[in-house]
Design a protein around this motif. Structure first.
Motif, PDB file in Angstrom:
ATOM      1  N   LYS A  64       0.815  -1.213   0.000  1.00  0.00           N
ATOM      2  CA  LYS A  64       0.000   0.000   0.000  1.00  0.00           C
ATOM      3  C   LYS A  64       0.852   1.266   0.000  1.00  0.00           C
ATOM      4  O   LYS A  64       0.359   2.347  -0.303  1.00  0.00           O
ATOM      5  N   LYS A  65       2.125   1.118   0.352  1.00  0.00           N
ATOM      6  CA  LYS A  65       3.011   2.276   0.387  1.00  0.00           C
ATOM      7  C   LYS A  65       3.554   2.633  -1.003  1.00  0.00           C
ATOM      8  O   LYS A  65       4.184   3.667  -1.173  1.00  0.00           O
ATOM      9  N   GLY A  66       3.315   1.756  -1.968  1.00  0.00           N
ATOM     10  CA  GLY A  66       3.707   2.054  -3.332  1.00  0.00           C
ATOM     11  C   GLY A  66       5.036   1.444  -3.740  1.00  0.00           C
ATOM     12  O   GLY A  66       5.583   0.573  -3.051  1.00  0.00           O
ATOM     13  N   TYR A  67       5.560   1.899  -4.881  1.00  0.00           N
ATOM     14  CA  TYR A  67       6.813   1.396  -5.438  1.00  0.00           C
ATOM     15  C   TYR A  67       7.959   2.368  -5.160  1.00  0.00           C
ATOM     16  O   TYR A  67       7.801   3.579  -5.305  1.00  0.00           O
ATOM     17  N   TRP A 118       4.089   6.423  -3.197  1.00  0.00           N
ATOM     18  CA  TRP A 118       5.322   6.540  -2.411  1.00  0.00           C
ATOM     19  C   TRP A 118       5.689   8.011  -2.207  1.00  0.00           C
ATOM     20  O   TRP A 118       6.088   8.417  -1.110  1.00  0.00           O
ATOM     21  N   LEU A 119       5.545   8.834  -3.257  1.00  0.00           N
ATOM     22  CA  LEU A 119       5.861  10.254  -3.148  1.00  0.00           C
ATOM     23  C   LEU A 119       4.937  10.949  -2.155  1.00  0.00           C
ATOM     24  O   LEU A 119       5.372  11.786  -1.355  1.00  0.00           O
ATOM     25  N   ILE A 120       3.655  10.603  -2.208  1.00  0.00           N
ATOM     26  CA  ILE A 120       2.696  11.207  -1.270  1.00  0.00           C
ATOM     27  C   ILE A 120       3.047  10.837   0.163  1.00  0.00           C
ATOM     28  O   ILE A 120       2.958  11.667   1.080  1.00  0.00           O
ATOM     29  N   LEU A 121       3.479   9.593   0.362  1.00  0.00           N
ATOM     30  CA  LEU A 121       3.880   9.153   1.702  1.00  0.00           C
ATOM     31  C   LEU A 121       5.086   9.944   2.193  1.00  0.00           C
ATOM     32  O   LEU A 121       5.157  10.305   3.377  1.00  0.00           O
ATOM     33  N   GLN A 122       6.015  10.233   1.288  1.00  0.00           N
ATOM     34  CA  GLN A 122       7.179  11.026   1.687  1.00  0.00           C
ATOM     35  C   GLN A 122       6.761  12.437   2.088  1.00  0.00           C
ATOM     36  O   GLN A 122       7.298  13.013   3.036  1.00  0.00           O
ATOM     37  N   ASP A 171       9.036  19.111  -9.185  1.00  0.00           N
ATOM     38  CA  ASP A 171       8.998  17.833  -9.905  1.00  0.00           C
ATOM     39  C   ASP A 171       7.922  16.939  -9.316  1.00  0.00           C
ATOM     40  O   ASP A 171       7.134  16.320 -10.052  1.00  0.00           O
ATOM     41  N   ALA A 172       7.880  16.842  -8.003  1.00  0.00           N
ATOM     42  CA  ALA A 172       6.908  15.965  -7.356  1.00  0.00           C
ATOM     43  C   ALA A 172       5.481  16.460  -7.571  1.00  0.00           C
ATOM     44  O   ALA A 172       4.566  15.678  -7.824  1.00  0.00           O
TER      45      ALA A 172
END
Length: 201
Positions: free
Chosen positions: A136-139, A181-185, A199-200
């Motif tokens: 669920k955290k992504g790639y 993954w980016l949103i989680l960061q 970029d994000a």
């Protein structure tokens, strides 16, 4: 920095579809002509190095040039430069895969930018092999480090580029996974006002 700046201008222009003003267009043309000249000069130096050291390597900046130059196809390159662009794209279609993940990404981006997506499959497959699926955290790509150093060498920028690349390839599983993954960061870190935030976003 010039390549980075022109890449961002090209991306923003493509998203907004807003035409440049006369002054902006004159500036863009001047920058593109300078890039074309630099690209040609570096190619001649590459030939000299190859003859002297028998080391035929495509510098990463050439991949940057090919990607950025594609934003400005409305500004025709000189014939010699146009021919050289074709030569490099032909090489990228046939050359062996590179070890650095982001270099393969740069090669695929250049091919996509010039309408040669049919030759990107092996690059995309190679990049995908490096992905770690966190459910669920992504790639996430632990080896996603740009060959260049400095203000654009960080995992957020690298993952943003990979997200766009997989989206172009039609691999939405990977694109959406990287986006998660980016949103989680963003949720777990303070991003501040650094350049890579654009970029994000």
């Amino acid at each position: 920095l010039s390549y980075l700046f022109m890449d961002k201008i090209g991306e923003i222009s493509g998203l907004s579809q807003k035409p440049f003003t006369k002054t902006e267009e004159e500036f863009i043309i001047s920058m593109i002509r300078t890039m074309d000249t630099h690209f040609l000069q570096q190619y001649k130096l590459r030939l000299q190095r190859n003859e002297k050291y028998k080391y035929d390597y495509i510098p990463y900046f050439c991949l940057c040039y090919l990607k950025v130059r594609a934003h400005y196809k409305h500004i025709p390159p000189p014939k010699e430069v146009n021919d050289l662009i074709g030569i490099y794209l032909d090489i990228l279609e046939k050359t062996e895969l590179s070890n650095p993940l982001m270099e393969n990404a740069g090669r695929a981006s250049a091919l996509f930018a010039w309408g040669r997506e049919g030759s990107t499959g092996r690059y995309m497959a190679s990049i995908r092999e490096h992905a770690i699926n966190n459910g669920k955290k992504g790639y996430y790509f632990p080896n996603a480090v740009l060959p260049l150093r400095g203000i654009v060498s960080n995992e957020t920028t690298a993952h943003s580029q990979l997200l766009n690349l997989f989206a172009k390839a039609g691999d939405m599983e990977m694109a959406e996974g990287i986006a998660r993954w980016l949103i989680l960061q963003k949720e777990n870190q303070y991003w501040g006002k650094s350049l890579y935030i654009t970029d994000a976003v």
